[in-house]
Design an enzyme around this catalytic site. Structure first.
Site, mmCIF file in Angstrom:
data_model
loop_
_atom_site.group_PDB
_atom_site.id
_atom_site.type_symbol
_atom_site.label_atom_id
_atom_site.label_comp_id
_atom_site.label_asym_id
_atom_site.label_seq_id
_atom_site.Cartn_x
_atom_site.Cartn_y
_atom_site.Cartn_z
ATOM 1 N N GLY A 142 0.825 -1.206 0.000
ATOM 2 C CA GLY A 142 0.000 0.000 0.000
ATOM 3 C C GLY A 142 0.856 1.250 0.000
ATOM 4 O O GLY A 142 1.065 1.866 1.054
ATOM 5 N N GLU A 179 12.719 -3.165 -4.121
ATOM 6 C CA GLU A 179 11.736 -3.161 -5.200
ATOM 7 C C GLU A 179 12.380 -2.825 -6.535
ATOM 8 O O GLU A 179 12.126 -3.473 -7.543
ATOM 9 C CB GLU A 179 10.620 -2.142 -4.902
ATOM 10 C CG GLU A 179 9.565 -2.098 -5.997
ATOM 11 C CD GLU A 179 8.505 -1.025 -5.776
ATOM 12 O OE1 GLU A 179 7.373 -1.226 -6.247
ATOM 13 O OE2 GLU A 179 8.812 0.000 -5.171
ATOM 14 N N SER A 203 8.977 6.581 -11.308
ATOM 15 C CA SER A 203 9.139 6.729 -12.752
ATOM 16 C C SER A 203 10.612 6.901 -13.118
ATOM 17 O O SER A 203 11.427 7.393 -12.327
ATOM 18 C CB SER A 203 8.332 7.933 -13.260
ATOM 19 O OG SER A 203 8.926 9.139 -12.831
#
Length: 392
Positions: A127, A244, A378
């Site tokens: 989340g 990640e 990004s």
């Protein structure tokens, strides 16, 4: 930098390869090699097989029940499982939240949460992103208000991958509005079966249900589910994001998909086209360069040096490679890559195909991979981070 594997490491590779060959269900490998739809049961089945072996938490130290492998062994394990056609380990539990719990959680939290992650029994979701907080994650608005021995959580998360399967979700929540945005964020573990948690699907262009919106409406969360200290969650989040972004690079899947691209090009008569083969060669050079970058990090760790702080760079190059190989697959297929039959992405489909069967998933995969340069921070933002942290 020594990029040659030792005899012991080569022996380890062979042991992993033999075990995977023996234990990976072939029907699952078939789906992976042909980009067919993986069900929850497929992913969970492989996770539990790894969990039983003690390898789902393959990056964990022995003190927390992991195998205690070196960085090189972890790399070899990832490579062998990817090339064999194993599904990617759903990273949110074993790769992302587990290291945070190990590093910053209390002994009670470690004892409570790590076994379910290691066994593959408990499915975790992430989340982080919100409608107004994507790459600018520090602007998140989901609020957690402390009341006695619990927090009351209100807000919304979005683009939550596979949250429809989630048992638990780790969330960044705002516990203070004082000071810089980063200083008022906390890291909270939330049971997704709690009253007030609702999951709404976001159906993608190909009809797939991969991502979701998650809403929190006066959700009561025990204060004991707070990781570390209140308002220190940004520190823990940065620890997790390095895992990640390295995971997104996924060089081993790129090597597997490069071979699939070559198979498609040969089948469609494009491998004899010199210009097209040049494009494959350029892609292969980029894959090898990315692997060398990963091995440089491993070499630094192995020799006891500080590894390069290049998680952002790995994410940039890995995501661009993923987009490139899906683009070349589409170019190899030509007009036959465009028609979309959703049912053809299911194993055992007996209906009609437009072109060969292996072309059916190409358009959906190509469009899906547009996301890779956006999620996990990004690439534009990552370039700024690399410029600041690596170049100075």
């Amino acid at each position: 930098m020594d990029l040659a594997f030792t005899p012991e490491e080569q022996k380890f590779r062979e042991e992993v390869r033999a075990w995977v060959r023996e234990n990976l269900p072939q029907e699952i490998a078939h789906k992976v090699h042909n980009a067919l739809h993986l069900t929850r049961d497929d992913m969970q089945r492989w996770a539990k097989i790894l969990g039983k072996k003690g390898w789902l938490g393959y990056g964990w130290p022995k003190q927390f029940g992991g195998p205690g492998w070196t960085a090189v062994q972890k790399h070899l394990f990832e490579e062998e499982t990817a090339l064999a056609g194993a599904p990617r380990i759903v990273p949110f539990g074993p790769v992302m939240v587990a290291p945070v719990i190990m590093a910053f959680g209390s002994p009670e939290q470690q004892k409570r949460f790590l076994p379910g992650i290691a066994s593959g029994e408990v499915w975790w979701s992430q989340g982080y992103s919100e409608p107004g907080a994507g790459s600018d994650l520090a602007s998140l608005k989901t609020r957690a208000e402390r009341k006695g021995d619990k927090y009351i959580v209100n807000g919304q998360k979005t683009w939550t991958t596979l949250a429809q399967y989630g048992d638990w979700i780790f969330c960044l929540v705002r516990t203070s509005t004082e000071g810089k945005p980063q200083t008022g964020i906390s890291f909270l573990l939330i049971d997704m079966k709690s009253p007030g948690v609702s999951v709404r699907p976001i159906i993608m262009l190909d009809g797939g249900h991969e991502v979701n919106e998650v809403f929190f409406d006066n959700v009561e969360v025990p204060a004991e589910n707070l990781i570390g200290e209140e308002n220190k969650g940004w520190t823990y989040a940065k620890h997790l994001l390095s895992h990640e972004r390295t995971n997104i690079a996924d060089v081993n899947r790129a090597k597997r998909e490069l071979e699939r691209l070559k198979r498609i090009a040969r089948s469609e008569g494009m491998y004899t086209d010199t210009r097209f083969r040049d494009e494959i060669a350029k892609l292969e050079v980029d894959v090898v360069a990315l692997e060398m970058l990963v091995l440089r990090v491993l070499s630094a760790e192995k020799s006891g040096k500080n590894p390069l702080d290049i998680a952002g760079l790995l994410k940039i190059k890995g995501s661009e490679i993923q987009q490139r190989y899906t683009e070349l697959m589409m170019l190899a297929a030509g007009p036959y890559g465009i028609p979309f039959v959703k049912e053809a992405m299911e194993a055992g489909y007996q209906g009609d195909y437009v072109g060969a069967a292996w072309l059916a998933p190409l358009a959906a995969t190509y469009l899906n991979m547009r996301k890779t340069t956006i999620y996990g921070g990004s690439n534009e933002v990552q370039r700024n981070i690399v410029a600041q942290t690596v170049l100075g």
